[in-house]
Design an enzyme around this catalytic site. Structure first.
Site, PDB file in Angstrom:
ATOM      1  N   GLU A 127       0.844  -1.199   0.000  1.00 45.33           N
ATOM      2  CA  GLU A 127       0.000   0.000   0.000  1.00 45.33           C
ATOM      3  C   GLU A 127       0.884   1.255   0.000  1.00 45.33           C
ATOM      4  OE1 GLU A 127      -2.482   1.553  -0.677  1.00 45.33           O
ATOM      5  OE2 GLU A 127      -3.962   1.740   0.918  1.00 45.33           O
ATOM      6  N   ASP A 128       0.379   2.323  -0.595  1.00 43.73           N
ATOM      7  CA  ASP A 128       1.159   3.561  -0.624  1.00 43.73           C
ATOM      8  C   ASP A 128       1.246   4.215   0.756  1.00 43.73           C
ATOM      9  OD1 ASP A 128      -1.538   4.267  -0.634  1.00 43.73           O
ATOM     10  OD2 ASP A 128      -1.445   5.524  -2.416  1.00 43.73           O
ATOM     11  N   ASP A 131      -2.840   5.551   6.575  1.00 44.36           N
ATOM     12  CA  ASP A 131      -3.291   6.843   7.096  1.00 44.36           C
ATOM     13  C   ASP A 131      -4.197   6.592   8.307  1.00 44.36           C
ATOM     14  OD1 ASP A 131      -3.727   9.610   7.114  1.00 44.36           O
ATOM     15  OD2 ASP A 131      -5.316   9.516   5.640  1.00 44.36           O
ATOM     16  N   PHE A 180      -0.365  16.323   3.325  1.00 46.02           N
ATOM     17  CA  PHE A 180      -0.905  15.639   2.155  1.00 46.02           C
ATOM     18  C   PHE A 180       0.192  15.551   1.098  1.00 46.02           C
ATOM     19  CE2 PHE A 180      -3.376  14.635  -1.531  1.00 46.02           C
ATOM     20  CZ  PHE A 180      -4.309  13.757  -1.019  1.00 46.02           C
ATOM     21  N   ARG A 193       0.459  11.286 -10.008  1.00 43.81           N
ATOM     22  CA  ARG A 193       0.942   9.948  -9.637  1.00 43.81           C
ATOM     23  C   ARG A 193       2.301   9.661 -10.255  1.00 43.81           C
ATOM     24  NH1 ARG A 193      -3.241   7.010  -7.227  1.00 43.81           N
ATOM     25  NH2 ARG A 193      -5.335   7.403  -7.981  1.00 43.81           N
TER      26      ARG A 193
HETATM   27  P1  IMP Z   1      -6.696   5.112   5.137  1.00 41.08           P
HETATM   28  O1  IMP Z   1      -7.819   4.151   4.905  1.00 41.08           O
HETATM   29  O2  IMP Z   1      -7.160   6.376   5.801  1.00 41.08           O
HETATM   30  O3  IMP Z   1      -5.511   4.520   5.839  1.00 41.08           O
HETATM   31  O4  IMP Z   1      -6.309   5.649   3.734  1.00 41.08           O
HETATM   32  C1  IMP Z   1      -5.378   5.154   2.951  1.00 41.08           C
HETATM   33  C2  IMP Z   1      -5.549   5.745   1.567  1.00 41.08           C
HETATM   34  O5  IMP Z   1      -5.867   7.158   1.603  1.00 41.08           O
HETATM   35  C3  IMP Z   1      -4.252   5.665   0.843  1.00 41.08           C
HETATM   36  O6  IMP Z   1      -4.131   4.456   0.187  1.00 41.08           O
HETATM   37  C4  IMP Z   1      -4.361   6.818  -0.122  1.00 41.08           C
HETATM   38  O7  IMP Z   1      -5.055   6.410  -1.260  1.00 41.08           O
HETATM   39  C5  IMP Z   1      -5.192   7.857   0.593  1.00 41.08           C
HETATM   40  N1  IMP Z   1      -4.328   8.893   1.196  1.00 41.08           N
HETATM   41  C6  IMP Z   1      -4.150   9.148   2.501  1.00 41.08           C
HETATM   42  N2  IMP Z   1      -3.287  10.151   2.690  1.00 41.08           N
HETATM   43  C7  IMP Z   1      -2.899  10.538   1.452  1.00 41.08           C
HETATM   44  C8  IMP Z   1      -1.969  11.532   0.983  1.00 41.08           C
HETATM   45  O8  IMP Z   1      -1.312  12.275   1.724  1.00 41.08           O
HETATM   46  N3  IMP Z   1      -1.837  11.607  -0.355  1.00 41.08           N
HETATM   47  C9  IMP Z   1      -2.499  10.827  -1.247  1.00 41.08           C
HETATM   48  N4  IMP Z   1      -3.361   9.877  -0.838  1.00 41.08           N
HETATM   49  C10 IMP Z   1      -3.557   9.730   0.501  1.00 41.08           C
HETATM   50 MG    MG Z   2      -4.291   4.123  -1.914  1.00 40.97          MG
END
Ligand code: IMP
Ligand code: MG
Length: 202
Positions: A127-128, A131, A180, A193
């Site tokens: 995963e990238d 968060d 962000f 991207r």
């Molecule tokens: P989570 O479910 O809140 O952990 O969200 C994870 C997803 O939110 C990541 O896979 C990203 O797609 C998106 N995301 C969260 N923070 C960022 C950011 O700073 N930049 C771009 N995408 C983000």
């Molecule tokens: Mg993502």
């Protein structure tokens, strides 16, 4: 030397992802935002190589399945896989996180599941960003139901301050503050991207 990430023009109205829902920010019409390089391509390459070496060591002698979370993890999976010296295969999964102004529940919806059963396999979920943790908590639950031999999470970035779920990644590239970011697979309203460095959106 100027980086390729600097002076990239943003849309005047931006969708900003926060707390698993989108907020609209209105910028001055004449404002040209500048993206600041936060983690350079060299730093990323070094760290991805280290993580690949660690995975190769942890699963020595065994095959692994790398599951990329579309679309953000595509570039990481591509680079990470080439730093893993094991018998590897790929799969991809796609989810959408959504909410609206009235709702802050951070629901996650499956858009594309894996193509094969993961039973008895060594899965590395790639995963990238980790968060709030809602996405990976949801995906881990689904993948655990396949009864894999092992399930590990590799996340390039970890925003620990924003965590809502009790989840951690086994392999983390960089722990970052609540900023962000875009680039290296990560987007802002589907743009940026393809930037080679990770940049902060001001
Ligand atoms: P989570 O479910 O809140 O952990 O969200 C994870 C997803 O939110 C990541 O896979 C990203 O797609 C998106 N995301 C969260 N923070 C960022 C950011 O700073 N930049 C771009 N995408 C983000
Ligand atoms: Mg993502």
């Amino acid at each position: 030397m100027t980086s390729s990430c600097e002076k990239v023009e943003l849309l005047p109205r931006l969708l900003y992802y926060r707390q698993s829902r989108y907020f609209e920010l209105t910028l001055e019409p004449d404002l040209v935002a500048e993206l600041k390089v936060f983690i350079s391509r060299d730093q990323i390459a070094k760290r991805v190589a280290e993580i690949g070496a660690q995975i190769s060591k942890d699963f020595v002698g065994e095959p692994v399945v790398l599951i990329g979370v579309l679309k953000g993890a595509a570039i990481l999976l591509s680079d990470l896989s080439r730093n893993i010296s094991l018998d590897s295969s790929f799969d991809f999964i796609s989810v959408s996180s959504y909410g609206n102004a009235k709702q802050n529940s951070g629901e996650v919806k499956m858009l594309k599941d894996v193509d094969q059963s993961m039973e008895g396999k060594n899965i590395i979920l790639v995963e990238d960003i980790l968060d709030t943790g809602l996405t990976l908590t949801y995906l881990s639950k689904i993948l655990r139901a396949h009864k894999p031999k092992a399930l590990k999470i590799a996340a390039l970035l970890d925003k620990t301050a924003r965590r809502l779920e009790n989840i951690h990644a086994d392999y983390v590239g960089f722990e970052i503050p609540d900023e962000f970011v875009v680039g290296y697979g990560m987007d802002y309203a589907e743009r940026y991207r393809n930037l080679p460095d990770i940049c902060i959106v001001p």
